[in-house]
Design a protein around this motif. Structure first.
Motif, PDB file in Angstrom:
ATOM      1  N   ARG A 172       0.859  -1.186   0.000  1.00  0.00           N
ATOM      2  CA  ARG A 172       0.000   0.000   0.000  1.00  0.00           C
ATOM      3  C   ARG A 172       0.890   1.229   0.000  1.00  0.00           C
ATOM      4  N   ALA A 173       0.461   2.239  -0.735  1.00  0.00           N
ATOM      5  CA  ALA A 173       1.221   3.487  -0.783  1.00  0.00           C
ATOM      6  C   ALA A 173       0.249   4.653  -0.895  1.00  0.00           C
ATOM      7  N   CYS A 174       0.636   5.784  -0.334  1.00  0.00           N
ATOM      8  CA  CYS A 174      -0.181   6.988  -0.484  1.00  0.00           C
ATOM      9  C   CYS A 174      -0.351   7.275  -1.970  1.00  0.00           C
ATOM     10  N   SER A 175      -1.554   7.665  -2.347  1.00  0.00           N
ATOM     11  CA  SER A 175      -1.854   7.871  -3.764  1.00  0.00           C
ATOM     12  C   SER A 175      -0.950   8.915  -4.414  1.00  0.00           C
ATOM     13  N   GLU A 176      -0.474   9.875  -3.642  1.00  0.00           N
ATOM     14  CA  GLU A 176       0.374  10.936  -4.200  1.00  0.00           C
ATOM     15  C   GLU A 176       1.872  10.629  -4.090  1.00  0.00           C
ATOM     16  N   ASN A 177       2.217   9.490  -3.499  1.00  0.00           N
ATOM     17  CA  ASN A 177       3.620   9.110  -3.370  1.00  0.00           C
ATOM     18  C   ASN A 177       4.008   8.273  -4.593  1.00  0.00           C
ATOM     19  N   TYR A 178       4.279   8.953  -5.684  1.00  0.00           N
ATOM     20  CA  TYR A 178       4.502   8.294  -6.968  1.00  0.00           C
ATOM     21  C   TYR A 178       5.767   7.442  -6.986  1.00  0.00           C
ATOM     22  N   LYS A 179       6.793   7.832  -6.248  1.00  0.00           N
ATOM     23  CA  LYS A 179       8.013   7.022  -6.199  1.00  0.00           C
ATOM     24  C   LYS A 179       7.746   5.683  -5.527  1.00  0.00           C
ATOM     25  N   SER A 180       6.987   5.703  -4.436  1.00  0.00           N
ATOM     26  CA  SER A 180       6.662   4.461  -3.748  1.00  0.00           C
ATOM     27  C   SER A 180       5.737   3.591  -4.589  1.00  0.00           C
ATOM     28  N   ARG A 181       4.799   4.193  -5.251  1.00  0.00           N
ATOM     29  CA  ARG A 181       3.862   3.449  -6.098  1.00  0.00           C
ATOM     30  C   ARG A 181       4.556   2.832  -7.310  1.00  0.00           C
ATOM     31  N   ALA A 182       5.641   3.428  -7.772  1.00  0.00           N
ATOM     32  CA  ALA A 182       6.348   2.911  -8.942  1.00  0.00           C
ATOM     33  C   ALA A 182       6.939   1.523  -8.692  1.00  0.00           C
ATOM     34  N   ILE A 183       7.269   1.231  -7.446  1.00  0.00           N
ATOM     35  CA  ILE A 183       7.896  -0.061  -7.124  1.00  0.00           C
ATOM     36  C   ILE A 183       6.955  -1.228  -7.444  1.00  0.00           C
ATOM     37  N   PRO A 184       5.760  -1.305  -6.845  1.00  0.00           N
ATOM     38  CA  PRO A 184       4.891  -2.444  -7.173  1.00  0.00           C
ATOM     39  C   PRO A 184       4.474  -2.444  -8.647  1.00  0.00           C
ATOM     40  N   GLU A 185       4.302  -1.274  -9.229  1.00  0.00           N
ATOM     41  CA  GLU A 185       3.938  -1.214 -10.646  1.00  0.00           C
ATOM     42  C   GLU A 185       5.049  -1.810 -11.508  1.00  0.00           C
ATOM     43  N   ARG A 186       6.294  -1.512 -11.175  1.00  0.00           N
ATOM     44  CA  ARG A 186       7.445  -2.022 -11.904  1.00  0.00           C
ATOM     45  C   ARG A 186       7.583  -3.538 -11.741  1.00  0.00           C
ATOM     46  N   LEU A 187       7.158  -4.050 -10.582  1.00  0.00           N
ATOM     47  CA  LEU A 187       7.324  -5.474 -10.287  1.00  0.00           C
ATOM     48  C   LEU A 187       6.124  -6.328 -10.696  1.00  0.00           C
ATOM     49  N   GLY A 188       5.142  -5.736 -11.344  1.00  0.00           N
ATOM     50  CA  GLY A 188       4.014  -6.505 -11.856  1.00  0.00           C
ATOM     51  C   GLY A 188       2.871  -6.718 -10.886  1.00  0.00           C
ATOM     52  N   PHE A 189       2.860  -5.985  -9.780  1.00  0.00           N
ATOM     53  CA  PHE A 189       1.721  -6.044  -8.874  1.00  0.00           C
ATOM     54  C   PHE A 189       0.488  -5.484  -9.590  1.00  0.00           C
ATOM     55  N   ILE A 190      -0.671  -5.944  -9.199  1.00  0.00           N
ATOM     56  CA  ILE A 190      -1.938  -5.491  -9.772  1.00  0.00           C
ATOM     57  C   ILE A 190      -2.517  -4.387  -8.885  1.00  0.00           C
ATOM     58  N   HIS A 191      -2.932  -3.288  -9.508  1.00  0.00           N
ATOM     59  CA  HIS A 191      -3.619  -2.223  -8.777  1.00  0.00           C
ATOM     60  C   HIS A 191      -5.018  -2.742  -8.458  1.00  0.00           C
ATOM     61  N   GLU A 192      -5.280  -2.978  -7.181  1.00  0.00           N
ATOM     62  CA  GLU A 192      -6.537  -3.607  -6.779  1.00  0.00           C
ATOM     63  C   GLU A 192      -7.580  -2.626  -6.276  1.00  0.00           C
ATOM     64  N   GLY A 193      -7.181  -1.411  -6.000  1.00  0.00           N
ATOM     65  CA  GLY A 193      -8.155  -0.441  -5.532  1.00  0.00           C
ATOM     66  C   GLY A 193      -7.511   0.679  -4.739  1.00  0.00           C
ATOM     67  N   THR A 194      -8.371   1.558  -4.264  1.00  0.00           N
ATOM     68  CA  THR A 194      -7.926   2.701  -3.471  1.00  0.00           C
ATOM     69  C   THR A 194      -8.763   2.775  -2.205  1.00  0.00           C
ATOM     70  N   ILE A 195      -8.091   2.928  -1.095  1.00  0.00           N
ATOM     71  CA  ILE A 195      -8.765   3.115   0.184  1.00  0.00           C
ATOM     72  C   ILE A 195      -8.774   4.613   0.461  1.00  0.00           C
TER      73      ILE A 195
END
Length: 180
Positions: A132-155
């Protein structure tokens, strides 16, 4: 204590009390950078707080319920990556991470997460890993996106940081997603 070699430059090492001073210094030197997304940084005001954190994580490790490890890059502590509570019945967990500012953009965190993910799925038999990463923390979000994680939703409004709520983006990956 447990160490896990990721590659020639990077290894993960379970944090021990003897690491408290180095860890505290790293957090303190990166306070402004880290506190933007990690509210606990503002509570890390003295080395004793860091010692308490390490002791808590060692207890969790001893109970086989997750751990925090230092990220060692070229023999220097540069950040942390942790496995949060492990749900052994359902074979799932989540991971969290942070890195000192000057080490950003070097691929250290992507390689650390990839290695830890491999360990969790192949060695421990975990089926599902979440980040999980803050929606505005793009550097942190890039990690799972780069590794093939699936975006499952937003809390929505999942975390209170510096006077406002932030949404969390939830990413998940299954053993079958990476062919294990």
């Amino acid at each position: 204590m447990f160490t896990f070699k990721i590659c020639e430059e990077i290894e993960l090492k379970i944090l021990e009390l003897q690491d408290a001073e180095k860890l505290f210094t790293l957090i303190n030197n990166n306070h402004d950078y880290l506190s933007k997304w990690l509210p606990w940084v503002n509570e890390s005001t003295k080395v004793e707080v860091t010692q308490e954190f390490i002791q808590f994580e060692l207890s969790r490790f001893a109970k086989n319920n997750g751990f925090s490890s230092g990220i060692i890059f070229n023999n220097e502590l540069v950040g942390c990556i942790g496995v949060h509570d492990i749900n052994w019945r359902n074979r799932k967990t989540s991971i969290g991470y942070w890195l000192g500012e000057k080490y950003q953009g070097s691929g250290v965190m992507t390689r650390a997460c990839k290695g830890l993910l491999r360990y969790l799925i192949q060695d421990l038999g975990i089926n599902r890993v979440e980040i999980r990463a803050c929606s505005e923390n793009y550097k942190s979000r890039a990690i799972p996106e780069r590794l093939g994680f699936i975006h499952e939703g937003t809390i929505r409004q999942a975390e209170w940081i510096d006077g406002r709520f932030y949404d969390h983006v939830v990413y998940g990956i299954l053993a079958e997603d990476i062919g294990v």
